[in-house]
Design a protein around this motif. Sequence first.
Motif, PDB file in Angstrom:
ATOM      1  N   LEU A 111       0.878  -1.126  -0.008  1.00 43.73           N
ATOM      2  CA  LEU A 111      -0.037   0.157   0.135  1.00 43.73           C
ATOM      3  C   LEU A 111       0.799   1.116  -0.019  1.00 43.73           C
ATOM      4  O   LEU A 111       1.857   1.198   0.832  1.00 43.73           O
TER       5      LEU A 111
ATOM      6  N   THR B 131      -4.784   4.837  -9.694  1.00 41.76           N
ATOM      7  CA  THR B 131      -5.880   4.325  -9.403  1.00 41.76           C
ATOM      8  C   THR B 131      -5.576   2.683  -9.060  1.00 41.76           C
ATOM      9  O   THR B 131      -6.689   1.951  -9.060  1.00 41.76           O
ATOM     10  N   GLN B 132      -4.491   2.318  -9.127  1.00 50.43           N
ATOM     11  CA  GLN B 132      -4.071   0.670  -8.811  1.00 50.43           C
ATOM     12  C   GLN B 132      -4.470   0.215  -7.220  1.00 50.43           C
ATOM     13  O   GLN B 132      -4.733   1.293  -6.620  1.00 50.43           O
ATOM     14  N   LYS B 133      -4.940  -0.968  -7.257  1.00 54.32           N
ATOM     15  CA  LYS B 133      -5.325  -1.379  -5.952  1.00 54.32           C
ATOM     16  C   LYS B 133      -4.419  -0.710  -4.595  1.00 54.32           C
ATOM     17  O   LYS B 133      -5.038  -0.548  -3.600  1.00 54.32           O
ATOM     18  N   CYS B 134      -3.031  -0.747  -5.125  1.00 53.58           N
ATOM     19  CA  CYS B 134      -2.202  -0.484  -4.029  1.00 53.58           C
ATOM     20  C   CYS B 134      -2.247   1.242  -3.435  1.00 53.58           C
ATOM     21  O   CYS B 134      -1.525   1.551  -2.831  1.00 53.58           O
ATOM     22  N   HIS B 135      -2.918   1.783  -4.440  1.00 54.40           N
ATOM     23  CA  HIS B 135      -2.879   3.189  -4.372  1.00 54.40           C
ATOM     24  C   HIS B 135      -3.914   3.737  -3.359  1.00 54.40           C
ATOM     25  O   HIS B 135      -5.049   3.642  -3.607  1.00 54.40           O
ATOM     26  N   TRP B 136      -3.962   4.551  -2.431  1.00 53.22           N
ATOM     27  CA  TRP B 136      -4.788   5.299  -1.361  1.00 53.22           C
ATOM     28  C   TRP B 136      -4.792   6.525  -1.517  1.00 53.22           C
ATOM     29  O   TRP B 136      -3.626   7.138  -1.092  1.00 53.22           O
TER      30      TRP B 136
ATOM     31  N   ARG C  42     -11.765   7.300   0.494  1.00 57.49           N
ATOM     32  CA  ARG C  42     -12.652   5.973   0.956  1.00 57.49           C
ATOM     33  C   ARG C  42     -14.310   6.423   0.493  1.00 57.49           C
ATOM     34  O   ARG C  42     -14.342   7.704   0.742  1.00 57.49           O
TER      35      ARG C  42
ATOM     36  N   LYS D 193     -12.690   8.330  -8.164  1.00 55.63           N
ATOM     37  CA  LYS D 193     -11.414   7.633  -7.669  1.00 55.63           C
ATOM     38  C   LYS D 193     -10.470   7.785  -8.933  1.00 55.63           C
ATOM     39  O   LYS D 193      -9.243   7.992  -8.769  1.00 55.63           O
ATOM     40  N   LYS D 194     -11.040   7.826 -10.073  1.00 51.91           N
ATOM     41  CA  LYS D 194     -10.289   7.793 -11.438  1.00 51.91           C
ATOM     42  C   LYS D 194     -10.018   9.351 -11.774  1.00 51.91           C
ATOM     43  O   LYS D 194      -9.402   9.623 -12.936  1.00 51.91           O
TER      44      LYS D 194
END
Length: 409
Positions: A158, A211-216, A228, A235-236
Amino acid sequence: VCYGEHIIDGGVRRIIGTRDFSFEIIVGGGETAYTNYFRRLGLRYLEIFAQDDIEIEYVGVLPCCYPLKKIERSFGDPLLNRIYDVSVRTLELCMHDHYEDCPWREQALYAMDSRNQMLCGYYAFGEYAFPRANLYLMSKDDREDGLLSICTPSGNDLTIPSFSLHYFIEVYEYTKYSGDLTLVREIMPKLRSVLNVFLNKMENGLIRNFTQKCHWNFYDWSDDLTGRGLKAESKKGFDCALNCLLSMALTCMSDICEMLGVDSDYSDKAKLLNSRIFEEFYNSSDRMFVNRLGEKNYSELVNSWAVLCGAAKGKVAEDICEILAADSNITKITLSMACFKYDALLMTDREKYIDYILNDIRIKYKIMLDAGATSFWETENGDRDFSNAGSLCHGWSAMPVYYYSTLLK
């Protein structure tokens, strides 16, 4: 053995969600003396349970403190002195192997948290070896996407992209306060590579969200800025906060290059980005910058950053600061980011807003002191936040050290 900061439940709060703040010691018959020098515990309270009857002659915790010499300050007001002293104590409690966000729950080194801690530490301790070592450590982080990990060191994939931009602020401030150019000379390749991750991602003059899953895409623990609960298209999309932070990072890099006597075009890039931020995010009818493109939500943090990065100037900045200092209904800033609101006010009209800032600090921090705080909390909600996991000692909340040292004579 349970350990923690809270006994509101009638005992030490051991189980919080998936976390278990306890460990086990197995002893035989007779007398046992046991010391563990490798287990780090951040706590206010210990509670012990045993399967069989035992007699405890002594139990305690060995303090492990980084050697610091405090710069003594007095402001002629008992409350101000107390706020300052507890802020300094909070800083001390969050310095061990490296800066920690909190000594209890995570004990982690974050670029954003440590920026506040370093800046305050320059005034509280006048010490530079510790911040230098932390900045150097973070420069050794190595991710496939080129960003800094969520904390350092970390085995977690993350990352918070905005925190990689806070890194430029703290590196610049370290260089400014310490006068040490050796660090930036050594880590300049890392600074350039991280900044290029953002510059190479720009579209039509703005930086799009990661936008990758690891990006918060986190900016603050306040509504609409936690990254969140957002719609997929949001988000994009384009966040004003990320663009403002990129502008600030570019300015910091420009200043670092100037210190080194190196030519760069980072300042020009920041100016172009500021123009695009103003064009796309500023709503003239409401006199504020929206949180993200295509929406109409406003926050104190985003508008503070718009002022600080230079996207808001002149009358626009003045209008924003009037809103920031009023009891408006836009999303409020939290303890971790309040420094940016204060800095935006001071940048726009220092004399006008000094009393407002000092009074705001007095009100918020007195509430914690009146509740019995001996170190300052992660958020104003204290232990109730984050599903009863709110930290009661958090380094980022020590910012009164900086403002009292610079605003009070």
